[in-house]
Motif scaffolding. Structure first.
Motif, short mmCIF file in Angstrom:
data_model
loop_
_atom_site.label_atom_id
_atom_site.label_comp_id
_atom_site.label_asym_id
_atom_site.label_seq_id
_atom_site.Cartn_x
_atom_site.Cartn_y
_atom_site.Cartn_z
N THR A 242 0.88 -1.16 0.18
CA THR A 242 0.09 0.04 0.12
C THR A 242 0.82 1.37 0.11
N ASP A 243 2.25 1.18 0.25
CA ASP A 243 3.05 2.32 0.15
C ASP A 243 3.40 2.75 -1.31
N THR A 244 3.43 4.01 -1.50
CA THR A 244 3.84 4.37 -2.74
C THR A 244 4.84 5.72 -2.61
N THR A 245 6.16 5.65 -3.19
CA THR A 245 6.83 6.85 -3.10
C THR A 245 7.39 7.26 -4.57
N LEU A 246 7.81 8.42 -4.65
CA LEU A 246 8.14 9.05 -5.93
C LEU A 246 9.07 7.95 -6.82
N ILE A 247 10.06 7.24 -6.02
CA ILE A 247 11.07 6.17 -6.75
C ILE A 247 10.12 5.04 -7.50
N ASP A 248 8.96 4.91 -6.98
CA ASP A 248 8.15 3.96 -7.82
C ASP A 248 7.88 4.36 -9.18
N PHE A 249 7.56 5.64 -9.13
CA PHE A 249 7.30 6.10 -10.75
C PHE A 249 8.53 6.22 -11.77
N ALA A 250 9.71 6.44 -11.00
CA ALA A 250 10.87 6.63 -11.95
C ALA A 250 11.52 5.32 -12.35
N ALA A 251 10.98 4.21 -11.29
CA ALA A 251 11.61 3.01 -11.64
C ALA A 251 11.21 2.32 -12.83
N ASP A 252 11.75 1.26 -13.44
CA ASP A 252 11.40 0.61 -14.51
C ASP A 252 10.26 -0.56 -14.29
N VAL A 253 10.27 -1.11 -12.94
CA VAL A 253 9.32 -1.78 -12.44
C VAL A 253 9.02 -1.57 -11.03
N ARG A 254 7.87 -1.47 -10.62
CA ARG A 254 7.45 -1.50 -9.17
C ARG A 254 7.21 -2.89 -8.35
N ALA A 255 7.88 -3.12 -7.38
CA ALA A 255 7.50 -4.42 -6.72
C ALA A 255 6.96 -4.16 -5.47
N PRO A 256 5.90 -4.79 -5.16
CA PRO A 256 5.12 -4.48 -3.91
C PRO A 256 5.78 -4.51 -2.55
N THR A 257 6.57 -5.50 -2.71
CA THR A 257 7.59 -5.92 -1.38
C THR A 257 8.71 -6.13 -1.74
N PRO A 258 10.04 -6.18 -1.00
CA PRO A 258 11.30 -6.69 -1.33
C PRO A 258 11.43 -8.13 -2.08
N THR A 259 10.25 -8.98 -1.47
CA THR A 259 10.41 -10.47 -1.60
C THR A 259 9.94 -10.45 -2.97
N ALA A 260 8.85 -9.57 -3.40
CA ALA A 260 8.29 -9.73 -4.74
C ALA A 260 9.25 -9.06 -5.79
N ALA A 261 10.11 -8.34 -5.40
CA ALA A 261 11.25 -7.70 -6.32
C ALA A 261 12.16 -8.96 -6.64
N ALA A 262 12.32 -9.75 -5.75
CA ALA A 262 13.32 -10.81 -5.93
C ALA A 262 12.50 -12.07 -6.88
#
Length: 468
Positions: A242-262
């Motif tokens: 549920t958290d949203t930061t500005l880096i999420d808009f600039a990143a190529d892909v946004r993951a909901p959690t660090p585990t999801a990023a892996a």
């Protein structure tokens, strides 16, 4: 009041009075909470932070010492409405009172969200969030760079998930994920990964969940610009789903959690193996079916093809016929050439050759006689032409002029002297007459150069004419 009354008042020095005021203010306002808007913000090279807290009617000086500034959860920014907790004190050097800030809080979530929305619109207007800038993630990266805290649970979750799915080489760039230095360290880590050789194939910027204030480092403009400028594909995994930061808009892909990023970074190795085995089975099945189809088709073609005997019967018969005709043709060809040879041999008898040579000799003699006559005629014509040319040369020769009494004068250099002015005193001259040459020396006499231009007297009955 009389002078005596004033003389009874205690006397203070300026330093003593300033110190007394300082003690009174600090004792009365040992710890207060002040709400206001930040203005005149200045980060000093010493590490201290100076600014003013103001509202619509008053201004209060504020200072944050270096040790406290590094522990703040909210980084002060100009125009931000905050609540500062600290103690009041005075600064004797300028007779001002100020608040020594120990903690900074946002005055309200609405004000913070308004500021973040304004920053998002500004960066979006620059095109940093355009989908055309997004890069595709590599299917199976060899090296994964992770930007996060080295002591938190985030890096352990990422490593555990990668180990379970598809083990890869991981480079950790340790950074602070909250506090005053967090934003600068995260931006430097992203830029640092882009400068490494060899570079990682993928970057994951990760942090666990927290409040809006805890995640403020990832809303920093420097971090957003570093993420947008990264040449390496970047996954942002900041906070919870549920958290949203500005880096999420600039990143190529946004993951909901660090585990999801892996999970987004690598596929599942067992699934790939199962898929590869399935492909292998399908390949073998298709190959076997294809071979069976071709074998059946070949058998059908064999049944419709004629037998070898029937295929070669007609060519073999033509070969037999041709072999029989070949012997007859060779005999006939030999007979024809023998007849031609006999005719040619009859024409090569000695008498016929002699007659032919006699005829050729007569023709050669006739041609030689004609050539001799033509040569004689040509020689006479050439001789007459040469005689004519000789007479013409004789007529225009200068020797004819010499026979008429003239002489040709040459200097020592062999150059003809045509005028008296060309003579040099004492020069040896060569005089050429009709019957030979004679030497003479040029000197000064009664005859001067100008006398040579006078018309000579003519002898009676003799006209020599002109040399030229």
């Amino acid at each position: 009041m009389s002078d005596a009354a004033f003389s009874n008042l205690p006397e203070f020095s300026v330093t003593e009075l300033s110190a007394a005021l300082k003690r009174a203010v600090e004792d009365q306002f040992a710890m207060v909470r002040v709400r206001g808007e930040i203005s005149g913000l200045k980060f000093h090279s010493s590490g201290h932070v100076y600014f003013d807290l103001k509202d619509d009617k008053a201004v209060l000086n504020a200072v944050i010492w270096r040790g406290v500034a590094g522990r703040l959860k909210v980084r002060p920014e100009a125009g931000m409405e905050v609540i500062c907790t600290g103690k009041l004190s005075t600064y004797a050097g300028t007779s001002r009172y100020q608040i020594i800030v120990e903690q900074v809080e946002l005055a309200g979530l609405g004000a913070l969200m308004a500021m973040l929305e304004q920053r998002r619109l500004k960066l979006a207007a620059e095109g940093l969030f355009e989908s055309s800038r997004k890069k595709k993630l590599p299917f199976l990266p060899e090296i994964i760079g992770v930007v996060t805290s080295p002591t938190g649970a985030v890096i352990r979750d990422i490593m555990h998930r990668l180990e379970a799915r598809f083990p890869r080489r991981v480079l950790l760039w340790p950074v602070a994920v909250q506090g005053e230095k967090a934003a600068a360290e995260v931006a430097a880590a992203i830029a640092g990964f882009n400068k490494l050789q060899p570079r990682p194939d993928l970057i994951i910027v990760a942090r666990g969940g927290g409040s809006v204030e805890d995640l403020m480092a990832f809303n920093d403009e420097a971090v957003v610009r570093a993420a947008a400028a990264s040449l390496i594909p970047l996954i942002s995994a900041v906070g919870h789903e549920t958290d949203t930061t500005l880096i999420d808009f600039a990143a190529d892909v946004r993951a909901p959690t660090p585990t999801a990023a892996a999970e987004l970074a690598v596929p599942v190795r067992t699934e790939l193996l199962a898929q590869a085995l399935d492909f292998e089975r399908r390949l073998l099945r298709c190959f076997g079916k294809g071979m069976e189809d071709r074998r059946r088709h070949l058998a059908q073609l064999v049944r419709v093809l004629p037998r070898a005997e029937s295929l070669f019967a007609t060519p073999r018969q033509r070969l037999d016929t041709a072999s029989e005709r070949l012997g007859q043709s060779l005999s006939r060809n030999l007979q024809i050439h023998r007849t031609q040879f006999t005719k040619a041999a009859a024409q090569l008898r000695p008498r016929m050759l002699k007659d032919r040579m006699a005829v050729c000799g007569e023709r050669t003699a006739a041609l030689a006689e004609r050539a001799a006559r033509a040569q004689g005629t040509r020689l006479r014509q050439v001789r007459r032409q040469l005689e004519g040319v000789g007479r013409e040369l004789e007529l225009i020769s200068y020797r004819k002029v010499l026979e008429r009494g003239f002489a040709l004068v040459k200097g020592e250099d062999g150059v003809v002297r045509r005028r008296a002015a060309d003579l040099k005193h004492g020069e040896t001259l060569t005089l050429t007459f009709a019957d030979g040459d004679a030497k003479a020396q040029a000197g000064e006499g009664e005859t001067r150069p100008q006398d040579l231009h006078k018309t000579p007297k003519k002898k009676q009955g003799i006209d020599q004419g002109s040399l030229f």
